[in-house]
Design a protein around this motif. Structure first.
Motif, PDB file in Angstrom:
ATOM      1  N   TYR A  29     -18.056  -8.458  12.160  1.00 29.40           N
ATOM      2  CA  TYR A  29     -18.535  -7.145  12.594  1.00 29.40           C
ATOM      3  C   TYR A  29     -17.443  -6.083  12.559  1.00 29.40           C
ATOM      4  O   TYR A  29     -17.688  -4.944  12.152  1.00 29.40           O
ATOM      5  CB  TYR A  29     -19.128  -7.257  13.997  1.00 29.40           C
ATOM      6  N   TYR A  30     -16.211  -6.441  12.934  1.00 31.24           N
ATOM      7  CA  TYR A  30     -15.154  -5.430  12.978  1.00 31.24           C
ATOM      8  C   TYR A  30     -14.849  -4.887  11.572  1.00 31.24           C
ATOM      9  O   TYR A  30     -14.483  -3.716  11.409  1.00 31.24           O
ATOM     10  CB  TYR A  30     -13.885  -5.983  13.640  1.00 31.24           C
ATOM     11  N   VAL A  31     -15.021  -5.742  10.550  1.00 24.38           N
ATOM     12  CA  VAL A  31     -14.799  -5.290   9.175  1.00 24.38           C
ATOM     13  C   VAL A  31     -15.891  -4.286   8.779  1.00 24.38           C
ATOM     14  O   VAL A  31     -15.615  -3.240   8.185  1.00 24.38           O
ATOM     15  CB  VAL A  31     -14.789  -6.485   8.207  1.00 24.38           C
ATOM     16  N   GLN A  32     -17.139  -4.599   9.128  1.00 28.93           N
ATOM     17  CA  GLN A  32     -18.234  -3.672   8.843  1.00 28.93           C
ATOM     18  C   GLN A  32     -18.016  -2.335   9.553  1.00 28.93           C
ATOM     19  O   GLN A  32     -18.223  -1.267   8.971  1.00 28.93           O
ATOM     20  CB  GLN A  32     -19.565  -4.270   9.297  1.00 28.93           C
ATOM     21  N   GLN A  33     -17.601  -2.398  10.811  1.00 27.88           N
ATOM     22  CA  GLN A  33     -17.375  -1.170  11.581  1.00 27.88           C
ATOM     23  C   GLN A  33     -16.313  -0.294  10.922  1.00 27.88           C
ATOM     24  O   GLN A  33     -16.480   0.926  10.812  1.00 27.88           O
ATOM     25  CB  GLN A  33     -16.960  -1.519  13.008  1.00 27.88           C
TER      26      GLN A  33
ATOM     27  N   LYS B 103     -25.241  -0.145   9.388  1.00 27.80           N
ATOM     28  CA  LYS B 103     -26.123   0.516   8.431  1.00 27.80           C
ATOM     29  C   LYS B 103     -25.443   0.750   7.086  1.00 27.80           C
ATOM     30  O   LYS B 103     -26.016   0.440   6.024  1.00 27.80           O
ATOM     31  CB  LYS B 103     -26.610   1.847   9.000  1.00 27.80           C
ATOM     32  N   TYR B 104     -24.226   1.289   7.092  1.00 24.89           N
ATOM     33  CA  TYR B 104     -23.640   1.723   5.832  1.00 24.89           C
ATOM     34  C   TYR B 104     -23.102   0.557   5.007  1.00 24.89           C
ATOM     35  O   TYR B 104     -23.159   0.593   3.780  1.00 24.89           O
ATOM     36  CB  TYR B 104     -22.577   2.794   6.089  1.00 24.89           C
ATOM     37  N   PHE B 105     -22.612  -0.498   5.674  1.00 21.27           N
ATOM     38  CA  PHE B 105     -22.285  -1.684   4.892  1.00 21.27           C
ATOM     39  C   PHE B 105     -23.538  -2.231   4.241  1.00 21.27           C
ATOM     40  O   PHE B 105     -23.555  -2.565   3.050  1.00 21.27           O
ATOM     41  CB  PHE B 105     -21.637  -2.781   5.748  1.00 21.27           C
TER      42      PHE B 105
END
Length: 390
Positions: A342-346, A303-305
């Motif tokens: 995905y891990y970067v977004q997390q 969401k926040y990315f």
């Protein structure tokens, strides 16, 4: 101590910008502040505009278009500025008898707004003119007491200002983090090193027309989200307290029900200004039809990315309105959105959530301080038992 007629303590000022020495143009907002004017002054004769100096007041006499507010403000941040000829500029005759800051506190009371609206007159447009202003009555305690009252109020106001600046810095921190990770591509790689500086592989992406990290992708917004308009409001469900009604332009009031428990990404889709801006709604909010709700449906999109990507995208270019500014869900469907690993977004979301939680705590303190301000304003009427403005 009796109430005093204000007209005995103030006088009009009509100083014009004849020599064009002043070029800062301000307007008076319904929040009772002098704000930068957005008027188009190209080709305008600025010599006819009024000069307002520090410690002087400006107010708009027309009250019928301001709802429950009268536009009035004290000049406190500029030594000299300009205001439109439509405003009345006035000053306190003797600041050793009546402090301008004390008078501005009186003008800030909601009771004064009600008084001004009640005493406004006119057929096509109602006005609270200079004669009406002069007939206002208020308690004027000793100058020492005024200074004490003003000092208490300004201490709270200064704390609110500091907290607002902290919130701005926190938001700037989140924006800088987004820029560093997703524009400069210096997010931490699997070894904790800045990706691009550590020679992370970049590939050219035709959709974005620039290089992005090798394993990242670009997709259409419709592929990873559900786009829905907010809903019309039922006036019967409005409350003085309840769930916040959020238009994207701010909280409009409170409602008996909510649409979304968690904060949602909103794109302002219609209005006189701000169309294309991206906002986050508060918790348990009812979203009006002035916004499009962007619900992320792809499990590998956070969401926040997504919020900060859209916030930094220039969605104003999608405005397809003619008579009224407007963006539709159809305009957003085919908008490109970056899809990092995905891990970067997390990791980004985790850091941003910490920042937003700090903002949430500070904003809660601002709300409490604002309530204290209102209490201090309400006490002005208790300086005397007589209640001319209630």
């Amino acid at each position: 101590m009796s109430y005093k007629r204000l007209g005995d303590y103030i006088q009009q000022v009509n100083q014009r910008n004849k020599d064009l020495e002043v070029d800062t143009l301000l307007g008076v907002s319904i929040t009772k502040k002098l704000i930068p004017s957005i008027a188009n002054t190209i080709g305008t004769d600025m010599s006819t505009y009024k000069i307002i100096e520090r410690g002087q007041f400006a107010y708009g006499t027309i009250t019928s278009r301001n709802g429950d507010k009268i536009s009035i403000a004290l000049a406190s941040e500029h030594d000299s500025a300009l205001v439109s000829q439509i405003y009345v500029v006035f000053e306190v005759i003797d600041a050793n008898v009546l402090l301008p800051e004390y008078l501005m506190m009186w003008f800030s009371r909601p009771e004064f707004d009600r008084y001004a609206r009640y005493h406004s007159h006119g057929s096509t447009r109602e006005a609270f003119d200079w004669e009406d202003m002069c007939e206002v009555e208020l308690p004027i305690p000793s100058i020492e007491k005024q200074r004490e009252i003003v000092a208490q109020y300004q201490a709270v106001a200064n704390k609110i200002k500091v907290n607002e600046q902290i919130c701005e810095k926190l938001e700037a921190t989140a924006q800088a983090l987004y820029q560093h990770w997703f524009v400069d591509f210096e997010f931490p790689d699997e070894n904790g090193n800045p990706y691009k500086s550590a020679s992370g592989k970049m590939v050219y992406n035709e959709e974005l027309e620039k290089e992005i990290p090798e394993e990242w992708d670009v997709v259409k917004l419709e592929e990873v989200s559900s786009l829905k308009y907010g809903k019309m409001l039922d006036s019967d469900k409005f409350l003085t307290k309840g769930y916040p009604v959020f238009s994207g332009y701010g909280i409009r009031g409170y409602y008996s029900e909510f649409m979304y428990q968690e904060p949602q990404i909103l794109v302002l889709c219609r209005g006189v200004s701000g169309t294309g801006e991206v906002k986050l709604s508060p918790n348990n909010a009812y979203i009006t039809n002035l916004s499009i709700v962007v619900e992320m449906t792809e499990s590998l999109m956070t969401k926040y990315f997504s919020f900060y990507f859209l916030k930094n995208d220039d969605l104003r270019t999608l405005d397809s309105g003619s008579a009224q500014s407007m963006i539709t869900t159809g305009d957003l469907y085919f908008r490109n959105i970056l899809k990092p690993l995905y891990y970067v977004q997390q990791q980004f979301d985790e850091k941003v959530i910490q920042i937003l939680e700090m903002k949430k705590v500070i904003k809660a303190e601002i709300r409490k301080l604002t309530q204290l301000q209102n209490i201090l304003l309400s006490r002005l009427a208790t300086l005397n038992n007589k209640k001319t403005i209630t």
